[in-house]
Design a protein around this motif. Sequence first.
Motif, short mmCIF file in Angstrom:
data_model
loop_
_atom_site.label_atom_id
_atom_site.label_comp_id
_atom_site.label_asym_id
_atom_site.label_seq_id
_atom_site.Cartn_x
_atom_site.Cartn_y
_atom_site.Cartn_z
N VAL A 205 0.82 -1.21 0.00
CA VAL A 205 0.00 0.00 0.00
C VAL A 205 0.86 1.26 0.00
O VAL A 205 0.34 2.38 -0.08
CB VAL A 205 -0.95 0.03 1.21
CG1 VAL A 205 -1.99 -1.08 1.09
CG2 VAL A 205 -0.19 -0.09 2.53
N GLY A 206 2.16 1.09 0.10
CA GLY A 206 3.09 2.22 0.06
C GLY A 206 4.51 1.71 0.01
O GLY A 206 4.78 0.54 0.33
N VAL A 207 5.43 2.57 -0.40
CA VAL A 207 6.85 2.21 -0.44
C VAL A 207 7.65 3.29 0.25
O VAL A 207 7.44 4.49 0.01
CB VAL A 207 7.36 2.04 -1.89
CG1 VAL A 207 8.88 1.83 -1.91
CG2 VAL A 207 6.67 0.87 -2.59
N LEU A 208 8.56 2.87 1.13
CA LEU A 208 9.53 3.78 1.73
C LEU A 208 10.90 3.43 1.19
O LEU A 208 11.46 2.37 1.52
CB LEU A 208 9.51 3.66 3.26
CG LEU A 208 10.55 4.51 4.01
CD1 LEU A 208 10.34 6.00 3.72
CD2 LEU A 208 10.51 4.24 5.50
N PRO A 237 1.62 5.59 -2.81
CA PRO A 237 2.56 6.62 -2.41
C PRO A 237 3.98 6.06 -2.26
O PRO A 237 4.17 4.94 -1.77
CB PRO A 237 2.02 7.11 -1.06
CG PRO A 237 1.13 6.03 -0.57
CD PRO A 237 0.57 5.36 -1.78
N VAL A 238 4.95 6.85 -2.71
CA VAL A 238 6.36 6.46 -2.62
C VAL A 238 7.11 7.59 -1.93
O VAL A 238 7.20 8.70 -2.46
CB VAL A 238 6.97 6.19 -4.00
CG1 VAL A 238 8.46 5.85 -3.87
CG2 VAL A 238 6.22 5.07 -4.72
N LEU A 239 7.61 7.32 -0.73
CA LEU A 239 8.40 8.29 0.03
C LEU A 239 9.85 7.85 0.05
O LEU A 239 10.16 6.65 -0.09
CB LEU A 239 7.87 8.42 1.46
CG LEU A 239 6.64 9.33 1.68
CD1 LEU A 239 5.45 8.89 0.86
CD2 LEU A 239 6.29 9.37 3.17
N ALA A 283 0.87 11.06 1.43
CA ALA A 283 1.38 11.85 0.31
C ALA A 283 0.21 12.43 -0.46
O ALA A 283 -0.72 11.71 -0.82
CB ALA A 283 2.24 10.99 -0.62
N SER A 284 0.25 13.73 -0.66
CA SER A 284 -0.73 14.39 -1.51
C SER A 284 0.03 15.15 -2.57
O SER A 284 0.80 16.07 -2.26
CB SER A 284 -1.60 15.34 -0.69
OG SER A 284 -2.56 15.99 -1.53
#
Length: 500
Positions: A205-208, A237-239, A283-284
Amino acid sequence: MNRPFPALFLFLSAAPVLAQAQGLAQEAPIAALLEDLGEDVRMYNEHVTFLANPFLEGRLPGTRGMEIATEYVEAHFEQAGLERPVEGDSFRQSFRVGQRRTVAESHLAVGSFALAHGVDFGVTGMGGSGSAKAPLVFCGYGIEKGQEGYRGFEDGVDLTGKIAMIMRFEPMDEEGKSLWATRGPWTAKSGFSRKLKAAEERGAVGVLLISPPGAADDRVGDLMIAGRGSRSHVQIPVLMATSEAAEKLLKEAGVTTPLMDLRRAADARGVVRDLGCEIEMKASIADEELSAENVIGLLRGRGSLASEYVVLGAHLDHLGMGNFGSREGPGKLHPGADDNASGSAAVIMLAKRLAEEYRELRPDQEARSVLFMCFSAKESGLIGSSHYCRDPLFPIEQHKLMINFDMIGRIVDKRLSVSGASTGEGLEEWLAPMFEASPLTIVQPENMSGASDHTPFYRAKMPVLFGIIADFHDDYHTSRDVVSKINRVDAVHAINLFHR
């Protein structure tokens, strides 16, 4: 009896000049060399040095550096006396490129401990908007298949409802250097696109993304924040966090395994390990329309030939910080000296030369009109040149020849590739004596390359000529494509060839 004084006087009067020249060579050898090589080489050196200066940020469309490069070309077209052919009395033809991504909202935390956006982490443009509070799973380098049987994910790995922590780059040795690369610092396996898609396809559901500690790469402290050129690869979202920030986050979450130990485990083999903690990310990302501009100047012809147009073109843009198209990965400035400051400099010089010659034409002498074009967004897929062919300033059937310069600055052994001689009736015969007279060895490939701005013109049924180095170099699309490596003398020989 003839007195020897005149000859002696000439010798003595020349002595200070000789001494001055010798002094210049000793104290300023580069200046002396440029003086000896002549005005054309000096002018070419000025143009290519300016356009490849790091101050221009790699000439990525939409950046301040690209605007400066565009203004530079405009100024030289103006000085040459070219007409502004674009509606509104302009040199600029605007077109849509895509979208620019900016961060509207960001968050990365464990419990009440939050990291600072722009310092500790960044929301990248490689993913989409979204939020998640989910278990954190360490996925090593996220490389599905590497060398020597390396597999980052065993069959059946399921990341559904979880956040994947993935390291940048690829397995490395104790010095932080790639275990796989033989040319350049890293292989193509280190790229982001496939890593991110692998996580998304397995349900993350997301990547760090984190920089692995101890990596021998100047980019380990860089954060690829949205809006700085990165392309979108996935919807989640990718942070991206620094290794120091990731260590803090893991410590606050109660993870006792040091990040370096996790890295070493992933260096040895693929790793997927639930870290036993939960983090929050948000993340937006806002998208705004991004446009670019071709720079076009017109040298109007004479008589009945004035309604026929010859295009002399080169792409002005490059890769910026290498967030797409780079052969060594993102994060380093790509100056693009050979690709394609070298070709843009040729267009600028030919504009000046031909404008001066046209002013000397006899009143009854006929001549075709010439369009000088510096295209934008070539590196994004020939967007600028394709736009011109769809929306030409003059009927496309009145364009009789297109000459494209792309990478003429690193000629080796005087070998220049020129393709397209067979695209126009009588073109080969017309070119043969000019090729023969050139100090360069002209290599004529059997097939027409389709990777540059002549291609849309060729598809529009127009004869084209494409000049490019015959022998590619390893600095292509890397941060090593710098102005100090440019072969200025043979680049000017290439310009002289097409001037004829």
